[in-house]
Design an enzyme around this catalytic site. Structure first.
Site, short mmCIF file in Angstrom:
data_model
loop_
_atom_site.label_atom_id
_atom_site.label_comp_id
_atom_site.label_asym_id
_atom_site.label_seq_id
_atom_site.Cartn_x
_atom_site.Cartn_y
_atom_site.Cartn_z
N ALA A 27 0.84 -1.20 0.00
CA ALA A 27 0.00 0.00 0.00
C ALA A 27 0.88 1.25 0.00
CB ALA A 27 -0.90 -0.01 1.22
N THR A 28 0.27 2.38 -0.33
CA THR A 28 0.98 3.66 -0.27
C THR A 28 0.14 4.66 0.49
OG1 THR A 28 -0.02 4.28 -2.38
CG2 THR A 28 2.21 3.41 -2.48
N SER A 30 -1.23 8.23 0.38
CA SER A 30 -1.49 9.14 -0.74
C SER A 30 -0.68 10.43 -0.58
CB SER A 30 -2.97 9.52 -0.80
OG SER A 30 -3.75 8.40 -1.09
N HIS A 35 -4.91 13.96 -0.32
CA HIS A 35 -5.61 14.00 0.96
C HIS A 35 -6.34 15.34 1.12
CE1 HIS A 35 -3.10 10.60 3.03
NE2 HIS A 35 -4.18 10.15 2.45
N HIS A 79 -8.19 -3.96 5.56
CA HIS A 79 -8.28 -5.42 5.65
C HIS A 79 -6.97 -6.09 6.03
CE1 HIS A 79 -7.59 -5.85 1.00
NE2 HIS A 79 -6.68 -5.10 1.58
N ASP A 110 -13.23 -6.15 5.67
CA ASP A 110 -13.39 -5.82 4.25
C ASP A 110 -14.20 -4.53 4.12
OD1 ASP A 110 -13.84 -5.65 1.55
OD2 ASP A 110 -14.41 -7.75 1.31
N GLY A 111 -13.51 -3.49 3.71
CA GLY A 111 -14.13 -2.17 3.58
C GLY A 111 -15.23 -2.11 2.54
N THR A 185 -9.62 -4.55 -2.92
CA THR A 185 -9.59 -5.93 -3.35
C THR A 185 -9.70 -6.91 -2.19
OG1 THR A 185 -8.23 -7.45 -4.64
CG2 THR A 185 -7.05 -5.93 -3.23
#
Ligand code: SAH
Length: 187
Positions: A27-28, A30, A35, A79, A110-111, A185
């Protein structure tokens, strides 16, 4: 954002206006300008409830918490358990003894299913690109409520969309700027 020191959330190049990789993840965080756009688009009032899907480092959760203040609630969901642990410790280092006193909850899950326990929300931010707007997130918007979500394929054409639910429950979707996000995902 000036009150929320990005160096408490990412060690690498915290003051550069660019996304940075979150260590030990795919992940990164942002870029600050992204933001800022998300915060300006949603701009929750003091007392509002906010859901941040794909909360990663927790940076945006803290920004939202500062906006909604003592009466507000901010839920961050991710997640990946190591990321929710990271978000919790980053937020604790920033808002340790929370000056605003409002409620922050960081949830592993799970969003795409939202977080019904604290729904409905005045504002929902999604920090990862989905192929379409998840129904559960629309259901969990207040009337009125607003969502800011990147839609499109990973590595393909992606745009930010503003999804609004009005007082009668009518949904309106508006396509805005082109972006590049990691996918929303399976874990
Ligand atoms: N907004 C955060 C992180 C953005 S990266 C920040 O700026 O720090 C996108 C995040 O979405 C990642 O942390 C990833 O783990 C998360 N994610 C992707 N799919 C998800 C899903 N289905 N449910 C919850 N989180 C998800």
């Amino acid at each position: 954002m000036l009150e929320t020191d990005r160096a408490l959330y990412i060690r690498q190049n915290p003051y550069e206006d660019s996304p940075q990789p979150i260590p030990n993840s795919r992940a990164t965080i942002s870029a600050p300008h992204m933001h800022a756009l998300s915060l300006c688009e949603l701009l929750p009032e003091p007392g509002a409830s906010v859901l941040d899907v794909g909360c990663g480092t927790g940076y945006l959760v803290s920004c939202f918490a500062r906006l909604v203040g003592v009466q507000g609630i901010v839920v961050g969901i991710d997640h990946i358990p190591t990321l929710t642990d990271l978000a919790r410790s980053n937020i604790a280092s920033d808002l340790g003894v929370r000056e605003t006193g409002g409620k922050i909850e960081i949830v592993t899950g799970d969003g795409r299913l939202g977080y019904p326990a604290a729904a409905p929300y005045d504002a929902i931010h999604v920090g990862a690109a989905a192929p379409r707007v998840p129904d559960a997130l629309i259901d969990q918007l207040k009337m009125p409520g607003k969502m800011y979500i990147p839609l499109g394929e990973a590595g393909g054409d992606q745009h930010m969309w503003v999804v609004t639910k009005d007082r009668t429950g009518k949904i309106t979707k508006k396509k805005t700027i082109g972006v590049r996000y990691v996918p929303l995902t399976d874990a």
